[in-house]
Design an enzyme around this catalytic site. Structure first.
Site, PDB file in Angstrom:
ATOM      1  N   LYS A  39      -2.125  24.582 -51.340  1.00  0.00           N
ATOM      2  CA  LYS A  39      -3.072  25.312 -50.489  1.00  0.00           C
ATOM      3  C   LYS A  39      -4.501  25.098 -50.985  1.00  0.00           C
ATOM      4  O   LYS A  39      -4.786  25.261 -52.172  1.00  0.00           O
ATOM      5  CB  LYS A  39      -2.763  26.814 -50.512  1.00  0.00           C
ATOM      6  CG  LYS A  39      -3.731  27.634 -49.649  1.00  0.00           C
ATOM      7  CD  LYS A  39      -3.296  29.083 -49.560  1.00  0.00           C
ATOM      8  CE  LYS A  39      -3.885  29.949 -50.635  1.00  0.00           C
ATOM      9  NZ  LYS A  39      -5.245  30.427 -50.338  1.00  0.00           N
ATOM     10  N   ASP A  66      -6.445  26.947 -45.950  1.00  0.00           N
ATOM     11  CA  ASP A  66      -6.606  28.392 -45.745  1.00  0.00           C
ATOM     12  C   ASP A  66      -8.073  28.678 -45.459  1.00  0.00           C
ATOM     13  O   ASP A  66      -8.804  29.146 -46.322  1.00  0.00           O
ATOM     14  CB  ASP A  66      -6.126  29.122 -47.005  1.00  0.00           C
ATOM     15  CG  ASP A  66      -6.029  30.625 -46.801  1.00  0.00           C
ATOM     16  OD1 ASP A  66      -6.128  31.084 -45.644  1.00  0.00           O
ATOM     17  OD2 ASP A  66      -5.873  31.337 -47.807  1.00  0.00           O
ATOM     18  N   LYS A  68      -9.233  30.401 -42.636  1.00  0.00           N
ATOM     19  CA  LYS A  68      -9.408  31.680 -41.909  1.00  0.00           C
ATOM     20  C   LYS A  68     -10.525  31.599 -40.865  1.00  0.00           C
ATOM     21  O   LYS A  68     -11.515  32.314 -40.916  1.00  0.00           O
ATOM     22  CB  LYS A  68      -9.671  32.818 -42.895  1.00  0.00           C
ATOM     23  CG  LYS A  68      -8.521  33.039 -43.873  1.00  0.00           C
ATOM     24  CD  LYS A  68      -8.718  34.306 -44.692  1.00  0.00           C
ATOM     25  CE  LYS A  68      -7.551  34.578 -45.615  1.00  0.00           C
ATOM     26  NZ  LYS A  68      -7.475  33.653 -46.761  1.00  0.00           N
ATOM     27  N   ASP A  71     -14.236  32.257 -34.469  1.00  0.00           N
ATOM     28  CA  ASP A  71     -15.491  31.837 -33.839  1.00  0.00           C
ATOM     29  C   ASP A  71     -15.291  31.859 -32.324  1.00  0.00           C
ATOM     30  O   ASP A  71     -14.231  32.267 -31.838  1.00  0.00           O
ATOM     31  CB  ASP A  71     -15.878  30.431 -34.343  1.00  0.00           C
ATOM     32  CG  ASP A  71     -17.389  30.278 -34.459  1.00  0.00           C
ATOM     33  OD1 ASP A  71     -18.083  30.609 -33.474  1.00  0.00           O
ATOM     34  OD2 ASP A  71     -17.871  29.833 -35.514  1.00  0.00           O
ATOM     35  N   ILE A  72     -16.311  31.375 -31.593  1.00  0.00           N
ATOM     36  CA  ILE A  72     -16.151  31.293 -30.136  1.00  0.00           C
ATOM     37  C   ILE A  72     -15.120  30.207 -29.817  1.00  0.00           C
ATOM     38  O   ILE A  72     -14.873  29.307 -30.637  1.00  0.00           O
ATOM     39  CB  ILE A  72     -17.496  31.010 -29.426  1.00  0.00           C
ATOM     40  CG1 ILE A  72     -18.098  29.676 -29.909  1.00  0.00           C
ATOM     41  CG2 ILE A  72     -18.474  32.148 -29.635  1.00  0.00           C
ATOM     42  CD1 ILE A  72     -19.285  29.217 -29.081  1.00  0.00           C
ATOM     43  N   ASN A  74     -14.909  27.558 -28.008  1.00  0.00           N
ATOM     44  CA  ASN A  74     -15.274  26.140 -28.056  1.00  0.00           C
ATOM     45  C   ASN A  74     -15.309  25.635 -29.508  1.00  0.00           C
ATOM     46  O   ASN A  74     -14.848  24.533 -29.805  1.00  0.00           O
ATOM     47  CB  ASN A  74     -16.649  25.965 -27.383  1.00  0.00           C
ATOM     48  CG  ASN A  74     -16.970  24.516 -27.164  1.00  0.00           C
ATOM     49  OD1 ASN A  74     -16.156  23.769 -26.626  1.00  0.00           O
ATOM     50  ND2 ASN A  74     -18.140  24.090 -27.608  1.00  0.00           N
ATOM     51  N   THR A 125      -5.327  41.681 -46.753  1.00  0.00           N
ATOM     52  CA  THR A 125      -4.661  42.689 -47.598  1.00  0.00           C
ATOM     53  C   THR A 125      -5.675  43.469 -48.433  1.00  0.00           C
ATOM     54  O   THR A 125      -5.326  44.473 -49.035  1.00  0.00           O
ATOM     55  CB  THR A 125      -3.632  42.028 -48.530  1.00  0.00           C
ATOM     56  OG1 THR A 125      -4.236  40.890 -49.123  1.00  0.00           O
ATOM     57  CG2 THR A 125      -2.395  41.621 -47.771  1.00  0.00           C
ATOM     58  N   ARG A 186       4.769  37.523 -57.662  1.00  0.00           N
ATOM     59  CA  ARG A 186       4.705  37.475 -59.122  1.00  0.00           C
ATOM     60  C   ARG A 186       6.112  37.378 -59.694  1.00  0.00           C
ATOM     61  O   ARG A 186       6.940  38.265 -59.448  1.00  0.00           O
ATOM     62  CB  ARG A 186       4.027  38.736 -59.694  1.00  0.00           C
ATOM     63  CG  ARG A 186       2.545  38.813 -59.416  1.00  0.00           C
ATOM     64  CD  ARG A 186       1.789  37.712 -60.179  1.00  0.00           C
ATOM     65  NE  ARG A 186       0.366  37.696 -59.878  1.00  0.00           N
ATOM     66  CZ  ARG A 186      -0.205  36.958 -58.919  1.00  0.00           C
ATOM     67  NH1 ARG A 186       0.538  36.189 -58.150  1.00  0.00           N
ATOM     68  NH2 ARG A 186      -1.503  36.967 -58.744  1.00  0.00           N
ATOM     69  N   GLY A 215      -0.420  31.463 -56.762  1.00  0.00           N
ATOM     70  CA  GLY A 215      -1.593  30.914 -57.439  1.00  0.00           C
ATOM     71  C   GLY A 215      -1.477  31.009 -58.943  1.00  0.00           C
ATOM     72  O   GLY A 215      -0.870  30.156 -59.590  1.00  0.00           O
TER      73      GLY A 215
HETATM   74  O1  C5P Z   1      -3.306  33.863 -57.861  1.00  0.00           O
HETATM   75  P1  C5P Z   1      -2.518  34.496 -56.726  1.00  0.00           P
HETATM   76  O2  C5P Z   1      -1.034  34.187 -56.771  1.00  0.00           O
HETATM   77  O3  C5P Z   1      -2.823  35.951 -56.558  1.00  0.00           O
HETATM   78  O4  C5P Z   1      -3.081  33.721 -55.450  1.00  0.00           O
HETATM   79  C1  C5P Z   1      -2.676  34.023 -54.169  1.00  0.00           C
HETATM   80  C2  C5P Z   1      -3.367  33.126 -53.194  1.00  0.00           C
HETATM   81  O5  C5P Z   1      -3.109  33.631 -51.897  1.00  0.00           O
HETATM   82  C3  C5P Z   1      -4.871  33.051 -53.339  1.00  0.00           C
HETATM   83  O6  C5P Z   1      -5.275  31.729 -52.969  1.00  0.00           O
HETATM   84  C4  C5P Z   1      -5.395  34.069 -52.341  1.00  0.00           C
HETATM   85  O7  C5P Z   1      -6.645  33.719 -51.807  1.00  0.00           O
HETATM   86  C5  C5P Z   1      -4.322  33.989 -51.256  1.00  0.00           C
HETATM   87  N1  C5P Z   1      -4.188  35.184 -50.453  1.00  0.00           N
HETATM   88  C6  C5P Z   1      -3.911  36.444 -50.961  1.00  0.00           C
HETATM   89  N2  C5P Z   1      -3.774  37.511 -50.124  1.00  0.00           N
HETATM   90  C7  C5P Z   1      -3.914  37.336 -48.820  1.00  0.00           C
HETATM   91  C8  C5P Z   1      -4.174  36.081 -48.295  1.00  0.00           C
HETATM   92  C9  C5P Z   1      -4.302  35.015 -49.145  1.00  0.00           C
HETATM   93  O8  C5P Z   1      -3.771  36.613 -52.157  1.00  0.00           O
HETATM   94  N3  C5P Z   1      -3.739  38.366 -48.026  1.00  0.00           N
END
Ligand code: C5P
Length: 241
Positions: A39, A66, A68, A71-72, A74, A125, A186, A215
């Site tokens: 990602k 990612d 996100k 916008d309009i 077009n 979130t 996690r 991540g």
């Molecule tokens: O380091 P970690 O596992 O927390 O990273 C999670 C990834 O998912 C990051 O790139 C973060 O920007 C993304 N993310 C998130 N929560 C969201 C949407 C995306 O943690 N609601």
């Protein structure tokens, strides 16, 4: 689209949350065959990271942008066409009905974009009910996520990014037709960082996720390959009972 037969390893999307291409490429090289899906978010994209997309694709990897978008119509259409031409496999946009409809139309009109998975971000979130009230919304975060999930389905979107808290409820709303991509994962015993509500990889799959975005448990540890392999093993255990 859900992905019934995908191997656990291919369900892990490793977040390349790095400030430079060099650091991101180093992790990709270290992980080698261990990881197949990456990602790229704002940090790396705005540091020249979009140049990594063709490189990753040439190496047989899948790529989730990612970005996100919102916008309009077009501009959304133009953005989706460019992302399709770049060869990315997944793209996020905020789940506003008009933006989603424009993205779906652009995907249909872009040659070679049939494999681009368009994901709606239901509610960030980081937003709670009070933040939404402050921003002028009258629905709670879970009500708004449910509404946007249903709207994404109606618009013909391919999937949603949602939190560990929402995944089970959204799966009921969208059925098996959409992919659910879930961050906040996690592994057992690892540091939660700033993620407040987390699931283990096994719980993520059991709750109905198709892909887990991971991540820091992989990109910020001394032994990324060992971390990835432990995650895959845990997922295999969840699938095989
Ligand atoms: O380091 P970690 O596992 O927390 O990273 C999670 C990834 O998912 C990051 O790139 C973060 O920007 C993304 N993310 C998130 N929560 C969201 C949407 C995306 O943690 N609601």
């Amino acid at each position: 689209m859900r992905t019934a037969n995908l191997a656990p390893r291919d369900r892990v999307i490793v977040a390349l949350d790095f400030p430079t291409i060099g650091k991101a490429s180093a992790l990709v090289e270290t992980l080698g065959d261990s990881a197949s899906f990456y990602k790229i978010g704002h940090q790396l994209a705005f540091a020249g990271g979009l140049a990594l997309v063709p490189e990753l694709k040439a190496a047989g990897k899948r790529v989730f942008l990612d970005l996100k978008l919102l916008d309009i119509d077009n501009t959304i259409r133009g953005g989706v066409s460019s992302v399709a031409a770049l060869g990315a496999d997944m793209l996020t946009l905020h789940a506003y009905p008009k933006a989603m409809a424009a993205a779906v139309a652009a995907k249909k009109a872009s040659p070679g974009a049939t494999d681009l998975t368009l994901l709606g971000v239901t509610v960030l979130t980081s937003m709670d009910d009070e933040d939404l009230r402050d921003a002028g919304y009258s629905l709670t975060a879970s009500e708004l996520a449910a509404r946007r999930g249903a709207q994404a389905l109606a618009c013909g979107m391919d999937g949603l990014v949602c939190s560990t808290l929402e995944v089970a409820a959204l799966r009921k709303i969208v059925g098996d037709s959409m992919a659910l991509v879930v961050p906040g994962i996690r592994p057992r015993g690892s540091d939660h960082g700033d993620q407040k509500r987390v699931m283990t990889p096994a719980e993520g799959l059991q709750a109905g996720s198709d892909y887990l975005v991971i991540g820091r448990p992989i990109n910020a540890v001394d032994e990324p390959v060992a971390a990835m392999e432990a995650i895959v093993e845990e997922m295999e255990g969840a699938i095989n009972g």
